[in-house]
Design a protein around this motif. Structure first.
Motif, PDB file in Angstrom:
ATOM      1  N   LYS A 107     -23.866 -13.854  57.398  1.00  0.00           N
ATOM      2  CA  LYS A 107     -23.821 -14.668  56.173  1.00  0.00           C
ATOM      3  C   LYS A 107     -24.461 -16.044  56.402  1.00  0.00           C
ATOM      4  O   LYS A 107     -25.319 -16.487  55.637  1.00  0.00           O
ATOM      5  CB  LYS A 107     -22.357 -14.820  55.741  1.00  0.00           C
ATOM      6  N   HIS A 108     -24.069 -16.693  57.474  1.00  0.00           N
ATOM      7  CA  HIS A 108     -24.517 -18.081  57.681  1.00  0.00           C
ATOM      8  C   HIS A 108     -25.970 -18.169  58.141  1.00  0.00           C
ATOM      9  O   HIS A 108     -26.676 -19.109  57.786  1.00  0.00           O
ATOM     10  CB  HIS A 108     -23.564 -18.797  58.647  1.00  0.00           C
ATOM     11  N   THR A 109     -26.441 -17.181  58.922  1.00  0.00           N
ATOM     12  CA  THR A 109     -27.858 -17.241  59.330  1.00  0.00           C
ATOM     13  C   THR A 109     -28.752 -16.915  58.125  1.00  0.00           C
ATOM     14  O   THR A 109     -29.811 -17.522  57.957  1.00  0.00           O
ATOM     15  CB  THR A 109     -28.159 -16.303  60.521  1.00  0.00           C
ATOM     16  N   THR A 144     -19.597 -20.640  45.580  1.00  0.00           N
ATOM     17  CA  THR A 144     -18.500 -20.327  44.644  1.00  0.00           C
ATOM     18  C   THR A 144     -17.144 -20.188  45.335  1.00  0.00           C
ATOM     19  O   THR A 144     -16.100 -20.340  44.704  1.00  0.00           O
ATOM     20  CB  THR A 144     -18.781 -19.010  43.896  1.00  0.00           C
ATOM     21  N   HIS A 145     -17.151 -19.798  46.614  1.00  0.00           N
ATOM     22  CA  HIS A 145     -15.904 -19.586  47.366  1.00  0.00           C
ATOM     23  C   HIS A 145     -16.072 -20.314  48.698  1.00  0.00           C
ATOM     24  O   HIS A 145     -16.420 -19.711  49.706  1.00  0.00           O
ATOM     25  CB  HIS A 145     -15.660 -18.095  47.590  1.00  0.00           C
ATOM     26  N   ALA A 146     -15.846 -21.617  48.662  1.00  0.00           N
ATOM     27  CA  ALA A 146     -16.289 -22.479  49.774  1.00  0.00           C
ATOM     28  C   ALA A 146     -15.388 -22.412  50.999  1.00  0.00           C
ATOM     29  O   ALA A 146     -15.832 -22.646  52.120  1.00  0.00           O
ATOM     30  CB  ALA A 146     -16.400 -23.916  49.283  1.00  0.00           C
ATOM     31  N   GLY A 170     -18.168 -23.744  58.488  1.00  0.00           N
ATOM     32  CA  GLY A 170     -18.324 -22.753  57.421  1.00  0.00           C
ATOM     33  C   GLY A 170     -19.536 -23.081  56.547  1.00  0.00           C
ATOM     34  O   GLY A 170     -20.270 -24.053  56.798  1.00  0.00           O
ATOM     35  N   SER A 171     -19.716 -22.267  55.508  1.00  0.00           N
ATOM     36  CA  SER A 171     -20.904 -22.426  54.658  1.00  0.00           C
ATOM     37  C   SER A 171     -21.050 -23.840  54.063  1.00  0.00           C
ATOM     38  O   SER A 171     -22.179 -24.349  53.975  1.00  0.00           O
ATOM     39  CB  SER A 171     -20.923 -21.369  53.548  1.00  0.00           C
ATOM     40  N   PRO A 172     -19.952 -24.526  53.655  1.00  0.00           N
ATOM     41  CA  PRO A 172     -20.138 -25.871  53.074  1.00  0.00           C
ATOM     42  C   PRO A 172     -20.800 -26.842  54.044  1.00  0.00           C
ATOM     43  O   PRO A 172     -21.664 -27.633  53.666  1.00  0.00           O
ATOM     44  CB  PRO A 172     -18.717 -26.332  52.752  1.00  0.00           C
ATOM     45  N   MET A 221     -16.943 -24.885  45.401  1.00  0.00           N
ATOM     46  CA  MET A 221     -15.767 -24.526  44.594  1.00  0.00           C
ATOM     47  C   MET A 221     -14.742 -23.801  45.451  1.00  0.00           C
ATOM     48  O   MET A 221     -15.107 -22.893  46.203  1.00  0.00           O
ATOM     49  CB  MET A 221     -16.185 -23.610  43.444  1.00  0.00           C
ATOM     50  N   GLU A 222     -13.496 -24.215  45.340  1.00  0.00           N
ATOM     51  CA  GLU A 222     -12.419 -23.581  46.123  1.00  0.00           C
ATOM     52  C   GLU A 222     -11.146 -23.645  45.287  1.00  0.00           C
ATOM     53  O   GLU A 222     -10.787 -24.699  44.788  1.00  0.00           O
ATOM     54  CB  GLU A 222     -12.263 -24.304  47.477  1.00  0.00           C
ATOM     55  N   LEU A 223     -10.473 -22.493  45.170  1.00  0.00           N
ATOM     56  CA  LEU A 223      -9.294 -22.414  44.299  1.00  0.00           C
ATOM     57  C   LEU A 223      -7.968 -22.655  45.034  1.00  0.00           C
ATOM     58  O   LEU A 223      -7.014 -23.174  44.457  1.00  0.00           O
ATOM     59  CB  LEU A 223      -9.282 -21.002  43.658  1.00  0.00           C
ATOM     60  N   ASP A 247     -11.905 -22.050  39.783  1.00  0.00           N
ATOM     61  CA  ASP A 247     -12.308 -20.666  40.004  1.00  0.00           C
ATOM     62  C   ASP A 247     -13.842 -20.615  40.118  1.00  0.00           C
ATOM     63  O   ASP A 247     -14.549 -21.048  39.204  1.00  0.00           O
ATOM     64  CB  ASP A 247     -11.819 -19.849  38.793  1.00  0.00           C
ATOM     65  N   GLY A 248     -14.322 -20.109  41.238  1.00  0.00           N
ATOM     66  CA  GLY A 248     -15.767 -20.106  41.485  1.00  0.00           C
ATOM     67  C   GLY A 248     -16.541 -19.216  40.529  1.00  0.00           C
ATOM     68  O   GLY A 248     -17.700 -19.504  40.216  1.00  0.00           O
ATOM     69  N   PHE A 249     -15.923 -18.129  40.062  1.00  0.00           N
ATOM     70  CA  PHE A 249     -16.633 -17.244  39.129  1.00  0.00           C
ATOM     71  C   PHE A 249     -16.840 -17.965  37.793  1.00  0.00           C
ATOM     72  O   PHE A 249     -17.907 -17.918  37.206  1.00  0.00           O
ATOM     73  CB  PHE A 249     -15.844 -15.944  38.892  1.00  0.00           C
ATOM     74  N   ILE A 278     -22.183 -16.487  47.002  1.00  0.00           N
ATOM     75  CA  ILE A 278     -20.951 -15.901  46.455  1.00  0.00           C
ATOM     76  C   ILE A 278     -20.257 -15.159  47.615  1.00  0.00           C
ATOM     77  O   ILE A 278     -20.815 -14.201  48.152  1.00  0.00           O
ATOM     78  CB  ILE A 278     -21.242 -14.930  45.285  1.00  0.00           C
ATOM     79  N   ASP A 279     -19.078 -15.630  47.965  1.00  0.00           N
ATOM     80  CA  ASP A 279     -18.431 -15.110  49.175  1.00  0.00           C
ATOM     81  C   ASP A 279     -16.927 -14.927  48.944  1.00  0.00           C
ATOM     82  O   ASP A 279     -16.098 -15.593  49.566  1.00  0.00           O
ATOM     83  CB  ASP A 279     -18.696 -16.114  50.324  1.00  0.00           C
ATOM     84  N   PRO A 280     -16.566 -13.995  48.033  1.00  0.00           N
ATOM     85  CA  PRO A 280     -15.136 -13.828  47.728  1.00  0.00           C
ATOM     86  C   PRO A 280     -14.397 -13.142  48.870  1.00  0.00           C
ATOM     87  O   PRO A 280     -15.017 -12.482  49.698  1.00  0.00           O
ATOM     88  CB  PRO A 280     -15.139 -12.893  46.504  1.00  0.00           C
TER      89      PRO A 280
HETATM   90  C1  LIG Z   1     -14.386 -15.829  52.599  1.00  0.00           C
HETATM   91  S1  LIG Z   1     -13.632 -17.345  52.252  1.00  0.00           S
HETATM   92  C2  LIG Z   1     -14.977 -18.453  52.105  1.00  0.00           C
HETATM   93  C3  LIG Z   1     -15.705 -18.749  53.365  1.00  0.00           C
HETATM   94  C4  LIG Z   1     -16.897 -19.675  53.206  1.00  0.00           C
HETATM   95  N1  LIG Z   1     -17.786 -19.258  52.135  1.00  0.00           N
HETATM   96  C5  LIG Z   1     -17.707 -19.755  54.486  1.00  0.00           C
HETATM   97  O1  LIG Z   1     -18.648 -18.979  54.646  1.00  0.00           O
HETATM   98  O2  LIG Z   1     -17.397 -20.628  55.305  1.00  0.00           O
HETATM   99  C6  LIG Z   1     -13.165 -17.149  50.583  1.00  0.00           C
HETATM  100  C7  LIG Z   1     -12.491 -18.359  49.969  1.00  0.00           C
HETATM  101  O3  LIG Z   1     -12.434 -18.155  48.552  1.00  0.00           O
HETATM  102  C8  LIG Z   1     -11.247 -18.743  48.063  1.00  0.00           C
HETATM  103  N2  LIG Z   1     -11.020 -18.144  46.735  1.00  0.00           N
HETATM  104  C9  LIG Z   1     -10.401 -16.976  46.413  1.00  0.00           C
HETATM  105  N3  LIG Z   1     -10.545 -16.715  45.094  1.00  0.00           N
HETATM  106  C10 LIG Z   1     -11.275 -17.742  44.573  1.00  0.00           C
HETATM  107  C11 LIG Z   1     -11.817 -18.034  43.289  1.00  0.00           C
HETATM  108  N4  LIG Z   1     -11.610 -17.207  42.255  1.00  0.00           N
HETATM  109  N5  LIG Z   1     -12.542 -19.139  43.141  1.00  0.00           N
HETATM  110  C12 LIG Z   1     -12.773 -19.997  44.182  1.00  0.00           C
HETATM  111  N6  LIG Z   1     -12.295 -19.779  45.427  1.00  0.00           N
HETATM  112  C13 LIG Z   1     -11.571 -18.662  45.614  1.00  0.00           C
HETATM  113  C14 LIG Z   1     -10.219 -18.440  49.109  1.00  0.00           C
HETATM  114  O4  LIG Z   1      -9.151 -19.350  49.019  1.00  0.00           O
HETATM  115  C15 LIG Z   1     -11.051 -18.594  50.392  1.00  0.00           C
HETATM  116  O5  LIG Z   1     -10.945 -19.905  50.885  1.00  0.00           O
END
Ligand SMILES: C[S@@+](CC[C@H](N)C(=O)[O-])C[C@H]1O[C@@H](n2cnc3c(N)ncnc32)[C@H](O)[C@@H]1O
Length: 285
Positions: free
Chosen positions: A18-20, A41-43, A96-98, A114-116, A143-145, A163-165
């Motif tokens: 994912k990161h590369t 979207t899912h930080a 992480g990605s951020p 975005m982080e929920l 909500d990232g979506f 997008i990394d749910p």
């Molecule tokens: C796989 S991790 C993210 C890792 C990050 N993208 C990275 O690569 O470092 C998924 C994150 O999404 C968050 N999350 C879950 N549902 C979400 C939503 N609907 N909107 C935003 N964040 C959400 C979780 O709390 C979790 O921290």
């Protein structure tokens, strides 16, 4: 229900692909001086201690970043990735990605994170504050979506979305498809990078869902590429035997760049590790 915490998985083989790949997307965007917008979207929490309780409980980093010690990569994007890593790994941290995005921002670029999850959001704010680079970073507790659709198209409208749910719930596969459909209506040229797990039968009804999701996404747009990195054979039924990224509207030459990068990276992850890059839908016109 927000039970997923990325600290248990940070730095594993899935984070590496994912990161590369994300780094390769950022590199392509930087080929032009024009500013770009990034949306994650899912930080997650931004930064993860590899000597912390969560990481030590699963030791998943041993399937990924731990295998890169003394690594001297040749591919220029892997060199850049390693450069970012080296700033953290010495302190037993995994970025992480951020933080990867933050490290690549130029003055006029924009980043939306975005982080929920309330605690992960607070940790994200702290990590970004500590490592803030150039550019403009906006951190959203939402909500990232919903957020990515609300922000599309952003200004500048040149850019990429990650997008990394967590895929804890089966409905997340459908939420991804609905979100991508809505994004493409509003921002047709968005480059979208979607991470997904490859799950064996042990994962029950989630097994096979990523493959179906990619197939549906490939019918939404003409240029859809996937890159996968498997560290085991699904026949061994180890649960998550690998993962992939689906790239919608990938930049020119990203297919060969990611292919070259993964060919160099995968042998580092063990004898059974295999990578592939495949077009799911390609517009040759
Ligand atoms: C796989 S991790 C993210 C890792 C990050 N993208 C990275 O690569 O470092 C998924 C994150 O999404 C968050 N999350 C879950 N549902 C979400 C939503 N609907 N909107 C935003 N964040 C959400 C979780 O709390 C979790 O921290």
């Amino acid at each position: 229900m927000l039970s997923y915490l990325h600290g248990y998985h940070a730095g594993n083989h899935a984070d590496l692909i994912k990161h590369t790949t994300w780094m390769a997307v950022l590199d392509r965007l930087q080929q032009k001086a024009k500013p770009y917008t990034l949306i994650d979207t899912h930080a997650g929490a931004g930064c993860y201690p590899l000597d912390g309780e969560q990481a030590l409980k699963t030791e998943e980093f041993k399937t990924g970043v731990s295998l890169l010690q003394d690594w001297q990569p040749e591919h220029p994007i892997l060199v850049r990735y390693q450069h970012v890593l080296s700033g953290y790994i010495n302190e037993q941290q995994y970025p992480g990605s951020p933080l990867i995005s933050v490290s690549q921002l130029r003055d006029a670029d924009q980043l939306h994170l975005m982080e929920l999850h309330p605690t992960e959001y607070e940790r994200l704010r702290q990590s970004v504050k500590r490592h803030r680079g150039a550019g403009h970073t906006h951190i959203h507790h939402r909500d990232g979506f919903e957020g990515v659709i609300a922000l599309s198209p952003p200004k500048p409208n040149r850019g990429a979305i990650l997008i990394d749910p967590p895929y804890e719930q089966r409905k997340e596969y459908d939420l991804v498809i609905q979100a991508v459909e809505q994004i493409l209506k509003r921002w047709p040229q968005a480059q979208i990078v979607l991470w997904y797990p490859l799950l064996s039968k042990r994962a029950g009804d989630k097994s096979g869902q990523s493959e179906k999701m990619c197939e549906t996404l490939s019918q939404l747009q003409n240029n859809v590429l996937k890159a996968e990195l498997c560290i085991d054979d699904p026949i061994n039924d180890t649960g998550m035997y690998g993962s992939g990224v689906c790239l919608i509207n990938p930049a020119w030459q990203l297919d060969s760049i990611v292919d070259d990068m993964l060919r160099e990276l995968s042998p580092k992850l063990g004898d059974t590790a295999k990578a592939s890059v495949t077009w799911l839908n390609k517009n040759d016109t």
